[in-house]
Design a protein around this motif. Structure first.
Motif, PDB file in Angstrom:
ATOM      1  N   LYS A  85     -30.641  31.870 -20.295  1.00 28.77           N
ATOM      2  CA  LYS A  85     -30.499  32.760 -21.448  1.00 28.77           C
ATOM      3  C   LYS A  85     -30.299  31.961 -22.724  1.00 28.77           C
ATOM      4  N   TRP A  86     -29.503  30.896 -22.643  1.00 30.08           N
ATOM      5  CA  TRP A  86     -29.228  30.088 -23.833  1.00 30.08           C
ATOM      6  C   TRP A  86     -30.483  29.396 -24.355  1.00 30.08           C
ATOM      7  N   MET A  87     -31.439  29.127 -23.482  1.00 31.70           N
ATOM      8  CA  MET A  87     -32.658  28.422 -23.887  1.00 31.70           C
ATOM      9  C   MET A  87     -33.669  29.331 -24.579  1.00 31.70           C
ATOM     10  N   ARG A  88     -33.528  30.631 -24.435  1.00 33.63           N
ATOM     11  CA  ARG A  88     -34.528  31.549 -24.976  1.00 33.63           C
ATOM     12  C   ARG A  88     -34.522  31.551 -26.501  1.00 33.63           C
ATOM     13  N   PRO A  89     -35.705  31.682 -27.102  1.00 31.26           N
ATOM     14  CA  PRO A  89     -35.761  31.887 -28.556  1.00 31.26           C
ATOM     15  C   PRO A  89     -35.037  33.173 -28.933  1.00 31.26           C
ATOM     16  N   GLN A  90     -34.371  33.155 -30.073  1.00 31.06           N
ATOM     17  CA  GLN A  90     -33.594  34.306 -30.527  1.00 31.06           C
ATOM     18  C   GLN A  90     -34.190  34.840 -31.825  1.00 31.06           C
ATOM     19  N   ARG A  91     -34.486  36.136 -31.853  1.00 26.71           N
ATOM     20  CA  ARG A  91     -35.083  36.750 -33.033  1.00 26.71           C
ATOM     21  C   ARG A  91     -34.042  36.886 -34.139  1.00 26.71           C
ATOM     22  N   ARG A  92     -34.485  36.658 -35.354  1.00 26.69           N
ATOM     23  CA  ARG A  92     -33.659  36.828 -36.535  1.00 26.69           C
ATOM     24  C   ARG A  92     -34.417  37.688 -37.545  1.00 26.69           C
ATOM     25  N   LEU A  93     -33.684  38.462 -38.315  1.00 32.36           N
ATOM     26  CA  LEU A  93     -34.320  39.296 -39.328  1.00 32.36           C
ATOM     27  C   LEU A  93     -34.928  38.427 -40.425  1.00 32.36           C
ATOM     28  N   ALA A  94     -36.149  38.742 -40.782  1.00 33.72           N
ATOM     29  CA  ALA A  94     -36.815  38.017 -41.862  1.00 33.72           C
ATOM     30  C   ALA A  94     -36.561  38.732 -43.187  1.00 33.72           C
ATOM     31  N   SER A  95     -36.556  37.974 -44.256  1.00 32.23           N
ATOM     32  CA  SER A  95     -36.406  38.557 -45.580  1.00 32.23           C
ATOM     33  C   SER A  95     -37.552  39.527 -45.859  1.00 32.23           C
ATOM     34  N   ARG A  96     -37.241  40.552 -46.613  1.00 33.11           N
ATOM     35  CA  ARG A  96     -38.296  41.515 -46.955  1.00 33.11           C
ATOM     36  C   ARG A  96     -39.461  40.861 -47.675  1.00 33.11           C
ATOM     37  N   LEU A  98     -40.737  38.117 -46.950  1.00 32.15           N
ATOM     38  CA  LEU A  98     -41.561  37.372 -45.998  1.00 32.15           C
ATOM     39  C   LEU A  98     -42.289  38.287 -45.023  1.00 32.15           C
ATOM     40  N   LEU A  99     -42.069  39.597 -45.121  1.00 33.55           N
ATOM     41  CA  LEU A  99     -42.758  40.530 -44.232  1.00 33.55           C
ATOM     42  C   LEU A  99     -44.262  40.497 -44.487  1.00 33.55           C
ATOM     43  N   PRO A 100     -45.069  40.641 -43.436  1.00 29.76           N
ATOM     44  CA  PRO A 100     -44.741  41.001 -42.050  1.00 29.76           C
ATOM     45  C   PRO A 100     -44.428  39.792 -41.173  1.00 29.76           C
ATOM     46  N   GLY A 101     -43.913  38.744 -41.757  1.00 27.17           N
ATOM     47  CA  GLY A 101     -43.566  37.565 -40.970  1.00 27.17           C
ATOM     48  C   GLY A 101     -42.377  37.827 -40.056  1.00 27.17           C
ATOM     49  N   ARG A 102     -42.186  36.934 -39.090  1.00 24.65           N
ATOM     50  CA  ARG A 102     -41.066  37.032 -38.151  1.00 24.65           C
ATOM     51  C   ARG A 102     -40.267  35.729 -38.184  1.00 24.65           C
ATOM     52  N   SER A 103     -38.993  35.824 -37.851  1.00 26.18           N
ATOM     53  CA  SER A 103     -38.124  34.655 -37.804  1.00 26.18           C
ATOM     54  C   SER A 103     -37.566  34.488 -36.400  1.00 26.18           C
ATOM     55  N   LEU A 104     -37.572  33.249 -35.931  1.00 29.54           N
ATOM     56  CA  LEU A 104     -37.027  32.934 -34.611  1.00 29.54           C
ATOM     57  C   LEU A 104     -36.081  31.748 -34.728  1.00 29.54           C
ATOM     58  N   LEU A 105     -34.987  31.788 -33.979  1.00 28.27           N
ATOM     59  CA  LEU A 105     -34.100  30.640 -33.832  1.00 28.27           C
ATOM     60  C   LEU A 105     -34.437  29.977 -32.505  1.00 28.27           C
ATOM     61  N   LEU A 106     -34.827  28.718 -32.559  1.00 28.61           N
ATOM     62  CA  LEU A 106     -35.242  27.985 -31.362  1.00 28.61           C
ATOM     63  C   LEU A 106     -34.160  26.969 -30.998  1.00 28.61           C
ATOM     64  N   PRO A 107     -33.374  27.224 -29.948  1.00 30.39           N
ATOM     65  CA  PRO A 107     -32.345  26.258 -29.535  1.00 30.39           C
ATOM     66  C   PRO A 107     -32.987  24.938 -29.114  1.00 30.39           C
ATOM     67  N   GLN A 108     -32.491  23.827 -29.665  1.00 25.46           N
ATOM     68  CA  GLN A 108     -33.043  22.512 -29.364  1.00 25.46           C
ATOM     69  C   GLN A 108     -31.917  21.516 -29.104  1.00 25.46           C
ATOM     70  N   PRO A 109     -32.153  20.570 -28.188  1.00 20.68           N
ATOM     71  CA  PRO A 109     -31.146  19.526 -27.938  1.00 20.68           C
ATOM     72  C   PRO A 109     -30.908  18.682 -29.184  1.00 20.68           C
ATOM     73  N   LEU A 110     -29.702  18.131 -29.281  1.00 18.38           N
ATOM     74  CA  LEU A 110     -29.352  17.271 -30.408  1.00 18.38           C
ATOM     75  C   LEU A 110     -29.637  15.799 -30.130  1.00 18.38           C
ATOM     76  N   GLY A 111     -29.885  15.458 -28.856  1.00 15.95           N
ATOM     77  CA  GLY A 111     -30.183  14.063 -28.513  1.00 15.95           C
ATOM     78  C   GLY A 111     -29.134  13.482 -27.596  1.00 15.95           C
ATOM     79  N   VAL A 112     -28.453  12.450 -28.075  1.00 19.56           N
ATOM     80  CA  VAL A 112     -27.384  11.801 -27.309  1.00 19.56           C
ATOM     81  C   VAL A 112     -26.046  12.281 -27.879  1.00 19.56           C
ATOM     82  N   VAL A 113     -25.218  12.835 -27.013  1.00 23.72           N
ATOM     83  CA  VAL A 113     -23.925  13.381 -27.418  1.00 23.72           C
ATOM     84  C   VAL A 113     -22.817  12.433 -26.977  1.00 23.72           C
ATOM     85  N   GLY A 114     -21.862  12.169 -27.851  1.00 25.87           N
ATOM     86  CA  GLY A 114     -20.693  11.366 -27.521  1.00 25.87           C
ATOM     87  C   GLY A 114     -19.487  12.254 -27.275  1.00 25.87           C
ATOM     88  N   ILE A 115     -18.718  11.953 -26.224  1.00 29.11           N
ATOM     89  CA  ILE A 115     -17.539  12.742 -25.870  1.00 29.11           C
ATOM     90  C   ILE A 115     -16.352  11.787 -25.732  1.00 29.11           C
TER      91      ILE A 115
END
Length: 260
Positions: A85-96, A98-115
């Motif tokens: 579920k976390w990997m799925r693209p997430q729809r976001r409202l587009a500005s009026r 930019l219509l009829p365009g669509r907005s998507l949030l695409l979850p992407q890795p950050l690379g190498v993480v330090g802990i």
């Protein structure tokens, strides 16, 4: 550059090269890494608890299972359950505009993480963040606390057994190692510890312009409650939370509340 810094840099560069070769790990890869982490904890919890007991002087296995083992396994299993579920693209409202365009949030890795993990909960505060990093498709490097040397050695050996070092690597060492670790240009840096050390970590991280950082301070115990609340009930709950969180010397301040 010191030999220690060179060694850390080599590990980082191997992970970074591996991430660039596979920048968006698929669902099967993420679940495989999470399954390896779950096996690491489930199959070796007794060994880890024994190492923690030796470092602390006396910490019962049941306490470690309850306060570290079960929460860590729950975090890993939760990540396995929801990673798709976390990997799925997430729809976001587009500005009026930019219509009829669509907005998507695409979850992407950050690379190498330090802990960077602390001493008081050395398993859960290193492996639970690791589960989140792996679910997000990242590689990870762990800096384990030098205050718990037996536990850190045990965890480092287990990480080396269950993961390739271009996936997950665990390093040990003193404050100098921590400073060198913090200077690596991670995509994200997670730190749990006291504010004084946290400031040094962020100062070192800022020099390398790390993309993101998350700090959690454990040197302060802050609580708020309504004045109308039952004083004894409030005092006992706060004392229990103090014991669970701090796992160290404490002084009871309940007598006044009890008398009232």
């Amino acid at each position: 550059m010191t030999a220690l810094a060179e060694s850390l840099q080599e590990i980082f560069e191997r992970q970074q090269a591996a991430q660039q070769a596979d920048p968006y790990p698929d669902l099967a890869t993420r679940r495989r890494r999470l399954a390896a982490l779950e096996t690491l904890v489930a199959d070796n919890l007794e060994r880890i608890a024994q190492a923690i007991n030796e470092d602390f002087g006396r910490r019962p296995e049941r306490e470690t299972r309850l306060l570290e083992g079960f929460p860590t396994l729950a975090a890993i299993r939760n990540a396995k359950r929801y990673v798709k579920k976390w990997m799925r693209p997430q729809r976001r409202l587009a500005s009026r505009w930019l219509l009829p365009g669509r907005s998507l949030l695409l979850p992407q890795p950050l690379g190498v993480v330090g802990i960077v993990s602390p001493w008081n909960y050395p398993m859960s505060l290193s492996l639970s963040p690791l589960a989140a990093a792996l679910a997000a498709g990242n590689r990870a490097m762990l800096k384990l606390s030098e205050v718990t040397p037996r536990t850190s050695a045990e965890l480092a050996a287990l990480v080396a057994k269950y993961f390739r070092d271009d996936e997950v690597a665990a390093v040990q060492g003193d404050a100098a190692a921590g400073a060198a670790f913090s200077r690596l240009p991670f995509g994200h840096l997670l730190f749990t510890g006291v504010g004084r050390v946290g400031r040094e970590v962020m100062r070192a991280a800022a020099d390398k312009q790390i993309a993101e950082g998350l700090l959690e301070r454990w040197d302060e115990f802050v609580a708020a409650a309504l004045h109308e609340a039952n004083e004894w009930h409030r005092a006992t709950r706060l004392t229990f939370r103090w014991l669970i969180r701090r796992n160290g010397p404490w002084r009871s301040l309940c007598e006044k509340a009890k008398a009232g």
